[in-house]
Design an enzyme around this catalytic site. Structure first.
Site, PDB file in Angstrom:
ATOM      1  N   GLY A 216      47.742  64.439  64.285  1.00 48.41           N
ATOM      2  CA  GLY A 216      48.372  65.359  65.214  1.00 48.41           C
ATOM      3  C   GLY A 216      47.675  65.374  66.551  1.00 48.41           C
ATOM      4  O   GLY A 216      46.532  64.934  66.653  1.00 48.41           O
ATOM      5  N   PRO A 218      45.658  66.581  69.918  1.00 46.45           N
ATOM      6  CA  PRO A 218      44.425  67.358  70.013  1.00 46.45           C
ATOM      7  C   PRO A 218      44.719  68.852  70.122  1.00 46.45           C
ATOM      8  O   PRO A 218      45.686  69.235  70.768  1.00 46.45           O
ATOM      9  CB  PRO A 218      43.775  66.862  71.306  1.00 46.45           C
ATOM     10  CG  PRO A 218      44.475  65.624  71.676  1.00 46.45           C
ATOM     11  CD  PRO A 218      45.803  65.630  71.026  1.00 46.45           C
ATOM     12  N   GLY A 219      43.904  69.634  69.482  1.00 41.20           N
ATOM     13  CA  GLY A 219      44.026  71.073  69.618  1.00 41.20           C
ATOM     14  C   GLY A 219      45.016  71.728  68.684  1.00 41.20           C
ATOM     15  O   GLY A 219      45.247  72.928  68.761  1.00 41.20           O
ATOM     16  N   GLY A 221      44.614  72.051  65.535  1.00 43.92           N
ATOM     17  CA  GLY A 221      43.945  72.742  64.441  1.00 43.92           C
ATOM     18  C   GLY A 221      43.556  71.854  63.272  1.00 43.92           C
ATOM     19  O   GLY A 221      43.375  72.353  62.158  1.00 43.92           O
ATOM     20  N   THR A 223      40.711  70.084  62.810  1.00 43.27           N
ATOM     21  CA  THR A 223      39.344  70.393  62.401  1.00 43.27           C
ATOM     22  C   THR A 223      39.305  71.739  61.685  1.00 43.27           C
ATOM     23  O   THR A 223      38.651  71.888  60.644  1.00 43.27           O
ATOM     24  CB  THR A 223      38.429  70.431  63.639  1.00 43.27           C
ATOM     25  OG1 THR A 223      38.638  69.243  64.390  1.00 43.27           O
ATOM     26  CG2 THR A 223      36.983  70.542  63.255  1.00 43.27           C
ATOM     27  N   GLU A 439      58.097  70.587  97.169  1.00 46.00           N
ATOM     28  CA  GLU A 439      58.360  71.416  95.990  1.00 46.00           C
ATOM     29  C   GLU A 439      59.720  72.113  96.108  1.00 46.00           C
ATOM     30  O   GLU A 439      60.460  72.211  95.129  1.00 46.00           O
ATOM     31  CB  GLU A 439      57.242  72.445  95.785  1.00 46.00           C
ATOM     32  CG  GLU A 439      55.873  71.841  95.475  1.00 46.00           C
ATOM     33  CD  GLU A 439      55.865  70.874  94.297  1.00 46.00           C
ATOM     34  OE1 GLU A 439      56.711  71.013  93.379  1.00 46.00           O
ATOM     35  OE2 GLU A 439      55.029  69.951  94.289  1.00 46.00           O
ATOM     36  N   HIS A 442      62.334  69.758  94.936  1.00 39.05           N
ATOM     37  CA  HIS A 442      62.483  69.715  93.471  1.00 39.05           C
ATOM     38  C   HIS A 442      63.303  70.910  92.999  1.00 39.05           C
ATOM     39  O   HIS A 442      64.250  70.769  92.218  1.00 39.05           O
ATOM     40  CB  HIS A 442      61.108  69.802  92.791  1.00 39.05           C
ATOM     41  CG  HIS A 442      60.338  68.515  92.787  1.00 39.05           C
ATOM     42  ND1 HIS A 442      60.847  67.348  92.272  1.00 39.05           N
ATOM     43  CD2 HIS A 442      59.075  68.230  93.192  1.00 39.05           C
ATOM     44  CE1 HIS A 442      59.928  66.390  92.384  1.00 39.05           C
ATOM     45  NE2 HIS A 442      58.843  66.897  92.948  1.00 39.05           N
TER      46      HIS A 442
HETATM   47  P1  ADP Z   1      41.943  69.592  66.609  1.00 41.40           P
HETATM   48  O1  ADP Z   1      40.840  69.289  65.666  1.00 41.40           O
HETATM   49  O2  ADP Z   1      43.301  69.345  66.057  1.00 41.40           O
HETATM   50  O3  ADP Z   1      41.768  68.947  67.959  1.00 41.40           O
HETATM   51  P2  ADP Z   1      40.802  72.167  66.470  1.00 41.40           P
HETATM   52  O4  ADP Z   1      40.882  72.444  65.029  1.00 41.40           O
HETATM   53  O5  ADP Z   1      39.487  71.711  66.966  1.00 41.40           O
HETATM   54  O6  ADP Z   1      41.912  71.143  66.904  1.00 41.40           O
HETATM   55  O7  ADP Z   1      41.282  73.452  67.243  1.00 41.40           O
HETATM   56  C1  ADP Z   1      40.558  73.993  68.310  1.00 41.40           C
HETATM   57  C2  ADP Z   1      40.666  75.477  68.308  1.00 41.40           C
HETATM   58  O8  ADP Z   1      42.000  75.895  68.551  1.00 41.40           O
HETATM   59  C3  ADP Z   1      40.305  76.095  66.987  1.00 41.40           C
HETATM   60  O9  ADP Z   1      38.950  76.339  66.902  1.00 41.40           O
HETATM   61  C4  ADP Z   1      41.105  77.378  66.985  1.00 41.40           C
HETATM   62  O10 ADP Z   1      40.432  78.383  67.679  1.00 41.40           O
HETATM   63  C5  ADP Z   1      42.333  77.021  67.769  1.00 41.40           C
HETATM   64  N1  ADP Z   1      43.443  76.667  66.881  1.00 41.40           N
HETATM   65  C6  ADP Z   1      44.035  75.464  66.801  1.00 41.40           C
HETATM   66  N2  ADP Z   1      45.040  75.490  65.908  1.00 41.40           N
HETATM   67  C7  ADP Z   1      45.091  76.719  65.403  1.00 41.40           C
HETATM   68  C8  ADP Z   1      45.901  77.371  64.425  1.00 41.40           C
HETATM   69  N3  ADP Z   1      46.883  76.732  63.805  1.00 41.40           N
HETATM   70  N4  ADP Z   1      45.646  78.654  64.151  1.00 41.40           N
HETATM   71  C9  ADP Z   1      44.668  79.312  64.784  1.00 41.40           C
HETATM   72  N5  ADP Z   1      43.866  78.769  65.707  1.00 41.40           N
HETATM   73  C10 ADP Z   1      44.060  77.486  66.029  1.00 41.40           C
HETATM   74 ZN    ZN Z   2      56.910  66.134  93.095  1.00 48.39          ZN
HETATM   75 MG    MG Z   3      39.104  68.371  66.261  1.00 50.48          MG
END
Ligand code: ADP
Ligand code: ZN
Ligand code: MG
Length: 646
Positions: A216, A218-219, A221, A223, A439, A442
């Site tokens: 998935g 980045p960000g 969740g 990890t 802008e 646009h």
């Molecule tokens: P990834 O590993 O997919 O890049 P992370 O697990 O490191 O993302 O997520 C980073 C932070 O974003 C987490 O520590 C959390 O605070 C927040 N976060 C991401 N996904 C969720 C989720 N589904 N529910 C709650 N918090 C989330």
């Molecule tokens: Zn533009």
């Molecule tokens: Mg991560």
């Protein structure tokens, strides 16, 4: 941490050991100089045959200074270092005493100096240091050769040890902390049960997957999910990132993998988490110019380890990546990462739940409706939402508030999405004018495109990475793009460039990003989606848009030069067609373009509502002040921040 250590080692070698070596050498040589070219037996015989007239013996260093009767006139004493002072005294003392007893008026003058023990140590120091140096250098050499050998000994020295995070700090994460990915959690629930009660599965002969790959952006969740699995099961969480593996010395990565699994087996049931596995798990044999032995060795070791442990040994490997396409197929074979779980960006409900999780310990004002916030944050990942709530809280604090207001969240939202506003950044009147028309172009163009995304905010305040301004649309949730919607996007993308050309009679570089995106869309339409009539419904793109260095190197186009020319011509035709349509729209509404641009120059930022009022010619009211006046600092910060409405 590890890098620091190994760097310290090298620094030690260069800055401490080498000077020490030089000092040792000097001391050694000066010590050697003290030795006269006299033999021990000769010295003893000079004493026993009573040739010595006076002498001084330093008992601690064994340095002997003596004069012979024959040398009395020359006054230059002989010196000699006595290796074993004790024997020497035994050998000479009788003869000296005898002589003195027999010659009361011509005595041998002597003096035994009892130096402190330290000087004896000093004389030994060079030798000691030399020994230490040699030992240190051999340790260093062994480490450097590294863990290609990987025997118990050098691991006992701590080399190739991985930094694993202990479960202690992560065990507090549970599935409750992860919101908005219910299906993913359901799938992982099984792993938790297995870790908790492995017997239940083994009794029935069930095989639990050894490896689970979380895929998935980045960000989202990934990890967090892995930690939550460990937390739920109360199992140790050993984590390492793929980028950690990529080390300077060949063999270190492989050794770390070995070590990681060794630790996991000891602590089983346990979770081994490999973040960014794509850093190490890319296709093998694709390295350009000599390749990447280190990475390949590490990957091979990972495969060996995963095959090595028994199916039900209680170690489960969870890996995360946002590039599953580049992974070596060997990793995805049964018995390795044979189960993939896709972690997607959350939907509206998911976003609401995530917002709830991240506002647990944040007091929210009565006007905050997380459902509304969720609706306004299409495309946000969990990490973005976490960031959003954090920014909102910071704004509230700066504002001297006790709770987070809806306005704080709205301000934070544009901050998170567009980067931080740089009000202090001064740019010239000319640049400002150019950005305003760009802008406005646009925005006005989009307004006249039927069924196009409504404008949410237009701004000429520079933000983040060199973007002059932006036009922000409220995106509509849709899963596919039709030919029509792509053409609409093209027209709205050209809005900026066309406005510049029409009003200012000059064009700027500011539109280059727009043009690039437009070109990409056209290329996709022609080569990927078969949307061009003259090229025909043929896919000329193998869907592997990104050229992955190495693998695609030397790949030949699967079409002829003739087709290639046709494609280029089609792209150009589509671009020109869209440009013409944009021009027609703006030509017909130059007054509106002017109005919006002037308002932008005046206010720097206008919201969707104000924009609609301008376009519809309804009385331009000031931005609805549905928020009681904010404290001064924030009022200044976010002067006319709009209501972010749909
Ligand atoms: P990834 O590993 O997919 O890049 P992370 O697990 O490191 O993302 O997520 C980073 C932070 O974003 C987490 O520590 C959390 O605070 C927040 N976060 C991401 N996904 C969720 C989720 N589904 N529910 C709650 N918090 C989330
Ligand atoms: Zn533009
Ligand atoms: Mg991560």
């Amino acid at each position: 941490m590890r890098k620091n250590l190994s760097q310290n080692w090298k620094a030690a070698i260069f800055y401490i050991l080498i000077p020490v070596l030089l000092i040792c050498a000097v001391l050694f040589m000066s010590n050697q100089n003290k030795r006269a070219d006299v033999k021990y037996s000769e010295v003893v015989s000079q004493f026993t045959t009573n040739q010595v007239s006076e002498f001084e013996l330093d008992l601690s260093s064994g340095l002997l200074r003596y004069k012979l009767f024959s040398d009395k006139k020359t006054d230059a004493p002989k010196t000699y270092t006595v290796p074993s002072v004790g024997y020497f005294i035994d050998d000479i003392s009788d003869s000296v005493k005898e002589y003195n007893a027999a010659n009361p008026d011509n005595q041998i003058v002597y003096n035994y100096k009892k130096g402190a023990g330290s000087s004896w140590l000093v004389s030994l120091l060079p030798t000691l240091l030399f020994g230490v140096l040699i030992v240190a250098m051999s340790i260093w050499a062994i480490r450097r050769m590294g863990n290609t050998i990987g025997n118990e000994n050098n691991r006992a020295l701590g080399f190739g040890k991985i930094k694993t995070k202990n479960s202690a700090d992560d065990s507090d994460k549970t599935f409750e902390d992860v919101a908005g990915c219910e299906e993913e959690k359901d799938e992982l629930e099984e792993l938790v049960n297995f870790l908790k009660q492995p017997e239940r599965y083994t009794q029935l002969g069930a095989r639990i997957p050894k490896g689970v790959l979380l895929v998935g952006p980045p960000g989202t969740g990934k990890t967090l999910l892995a930690k939550a699995v460990a937390g739920e099961a109360g199992a140790p969480f050993l984590s390492i990132s793929g980028s950690d593996f990529v080390e300077m010395y060949v063999g270190v990565g492989a050794s770390r993998v070995r070590d990681l699994f060794e630790q996991a087996k000891k602590k089983a049931p346990a979770i081994v988490f490999i973040d960014e596995i794509d850093a190490v798990g890319r296709h093998r044999g694709t390295g350009m110019g000599g390749g990447n032995d280190e990475r390949e060795q590490t990957l091979n070791q990972l495969l060996v380890e995963m095959d090595g442990f028994g199916t039900n040994s209680g170690v489960i490997v969870i890996a995360a990546t946002n590039r599953p396409d580049v992974l070596d197929p060997a990793l995805l074979r049964p018995g390795r990462f044979d189960r993939q779980i896709t972690v997607n960006r959350p939907d509206t409900k998911g976003r609401e739940d995530i917002l709830k999780v991240h506002s647990r310990n944040k007091p929210l004002g009565p006007d905050v409706d997380l459902k509304e916030v969720a609706k306004d944050t299409i495309g946000f990942t969990g990490a973005d939402l976490e960031n959003l709530m954090n920014e909102a809280a910071i704004l509230a604090v700066r504002n001297g508030k006790k709770a987070i207001s809806a306005q704080n969240i709205a301000d934070a939202s544009s901050r998170v999405e567009m980067g931080t506003e740089k009000k202090s950044h001064k740019y010239s009147e000319k640049a400002k004018r150019l950005t305003a028309y760009h802008e406005a172009g646009h925005a006005v163009t989009s307004f006249y495109i039927e069924d196009y995304h409504p404008v949410k905010e237009v701004s000429i305040i520079p933000r983040g990475l060199g973007a002059g301004g932006y036009t922000w649309y409220t995106p509509q949730e849709e899963n596919f793009e039709s030919k029509l919607s792509m053409e609409k996007s093209l027209i709205s993308l050209f809005g900026g460039r066309v406005a510049e050309a029409l009003v200012l009679g000059d064009i700027s570089t500011g539109a280059s990003n727009d043009l690039q995106r437009a070109t990409e869309i056209c290329r996709d339409m022609v080569t990927k989606y078969g949307m061009s009539e003259s090229v025909g419904p043929v896919v000329y793109d193998d869907g592997n848009g990104e050229v992955f260095l190495g693998r695609d190197y030397g790949k030949v186009n699967n079409y002829s030069d003739e087709t290639s020319a046709k494609i280029d011509a089609e792209i150009e035709r589509l671009m020109r067609e869209a440009y013409g349509k944009t021009e027609a729209i703006l030509q017909a509404h130059l007054d509106k373009l002017e109005l919006v641009a002037q308002t932008l120059l005046d206010k720097e930022k206008i919201n969707g509502e104000t924009f609609m009022a301008l376009m519809n010619g309804t009385a331009v009211q000031e931005a609805p002040a549905d928020e009681p006046a904010e404290a001064e600092t924030v009022a200044e910060e976010v002067a006319e921040t709009p209501e972010t409405e749909q």
